[in-house]
Design an enzyme around this catalytic site. Sequence first.
Site, PDB file in Angstrom:
ATOM      1  N   ASP A 112       0.913   4.068  -2.982  1.00 56.30           N
ATOM      2  CA  ASP A 112       0.458   5.227  -3.012  1.00 56.30           C
ATOM      3  C   ASP A 112       1.607   6.224  -3.315  1.00 56.30           C
ATOM      4  O   ASP A 112       1.318   7.427  -4.011  1.00 56.30           O
ATOM      5  CB  ASP A 112       0.281   5.390  -1.437  1.00 56.30           C
TER       6      ASP A 112
ATOM      7  N   SER B 233      -7.162   1.586  -4.037  1.00 58.41           N
ATOM      8  CA  SER B 233      -6.093   1.991  -3.265  1.00 58.41           C
ATOM      9  C   SER B 233      -5.159   2.929  -4.497  1.00 58.41           C
ATOM     10  O   SER B 233      -4.552   3.682  -4.223  1.00 58.41           O
ATOM     11  CB  SER B 233      -5.193   0.967  -2.747  1.00 58.41           C
TER      12      SER B 233
ATOM     13  N   GLU C 224       0.881  -1.176  -0.043  1.00 56.64           N
ATOM     14  CA  GLU C 224       0.141  -0.074  -0.051  1.00 56.64           C
ATOM     15  C   GLU C 224       0.945   1.428   0.162  1.00 56.64           C
ATOM     16  O   GLU C 224       0.752   2.039  -0.737  1.00 56.64           O
ATOM     17  CB  GLU C 224      -0.914  -0.053   1.243  1.00 56.64           C
TER      18      GLU C 224
END
Length: 541
Positions: A258, A453, A254
């Site tokens: 990002d 995400s 994650e």
Amino acid sequence: MRNHIRIEGSELTMLQNAKKVGQADPNKQMSVTLYLRRSAIQSSLETKINEIAERPLSERQHFNHGEFANTYGVDSEDIKRLEDFANRYNLDIKEVNRSAGIVVLSGATASLNQAFGVELADYEHPDFTYRGHTGHVYIPEDLADVVQGVFGLDNRPQARPHFRLMNENEVLSQNRAKGVSYKPNEVAKFYNYPSDVDCSKQCIGIIELGGGYRKEDITAYFKDLGLPEPQITDVSVDGGKNKPTGDPNSADGEVGLDIEIAAAVASGAKLAVYFAPNTDAGFLKAITTAVHDKDNKPSVLSISWGSSESKWTNQSIKAMNQAFHDAAALGVTICCAAGDRGSSDGEKDGLAHVDFPASSPYVIACGGTKLEGKDGKITKEVVWNEKKYGATGGGISDVFDPPKWQADAKVPTSANPGDRKGRGVPDVAGNADPVTGYQILVDGKQFVVGGTSAVAPLWAGLFAIINQKLGKPIGLANPDLYKLPSKDSAFHDITSGDNDSTEEHGSYKADQGWDACTGLGTPDGDELLKALNASLHDVSK
């Protein structure tokens, strides 16, 4: 308890499959986060924010941090009452954030049990251990009008990251076709993002509730892309740190996703990464820290963590929504992943659910598509739905009523019994299917990753570009996005697919205009910028 009353919406039950193993150590030191009312004129803040959002961009003025603190900060008398309460129960005040309405208390477990009317215990779950309680949290009656929430007594994991590593053996076997993957800047080109924009005056905030990144990965990744390496500032919240686990399928995936997407599409933008524990207190503190950060001053936040509305206490939703409310007043745009488990959001009760915080009306909820393109042009784009291997979240909120700016969007009633009218999720969408996913570098290895995400930082990067080009932050963008007429061509309307990943409950289908799979659609960045720029320079709008 005598002279204590319960905080409505604070009730917890023991997690399914967990078992109580004993009372928590009464002498162990711990901290809790109290969420307080702000000044007596706090009720005027919502009216003020609505006024700001409804004004044309040319007339829109947000608060600066000093103005906000002076106008809406916690009243000093309320802090004095908290000090008396702390002294009464042998607790210490460790932190006060007047702007955010946050006070952190610390003390022994036994003192906190007595102060808040709980019996903290240790629990074992097949996947983790946690300290927690069942039932409500209580506060002294004389603080009932001051304390609106108490967080951190229970430290069970609160949210999950919404990313999916590509697994060819699983996903591609059902498609009977080979997947494709793209670099983030290639996806930005498909979506016609404004090019050659120096975003060095912009800061994108990123919320992370675990994991970390390796600097050598970031250096190598951006060297391979031929883009400048981003300037990253790590911000520790409640002891959270940049701490990579070495497992790309952990929260490391994650964090890397990002950072690499946001910085690749908004070249030159500074990044502030707020690392916090994955608890209700940690999540709340990460958001309030970012929104009220006077040093980094992010104008955009990307949040790729969340869970079904049904997994949150009402006090948590209320406090976090207020923090998003503050962000709107300060001109901060927040992009949240809408979830990766279809219209059920992973719940097994046979009902449709939406993800929070994406369901807050003060954020931009980001859904997912499956994108195919060639030579910089989109050839096909449909709703992301690989059934049990992942599908975009979306639907109707069980918590929030329809916001004013969705009045003309033809939002359907809930697929659940009762036909509830609520806030529709998502607002926008972007490429999320791992089958057409993003090439990223995590823990020294190349992976293809998807999930909503990826869409939150993709849109966060676009808003950093837009803020840079407009010369001012747009802030709460939803009212502006929903006003745009179709002739402005700011969105690619996605009209094919649905988000039912289990075929066991209600779901939603793509359609012309807004829908509960992809919202208004995926962006045409140049056209969106032109439309917003026209609004900025046309005082008649």
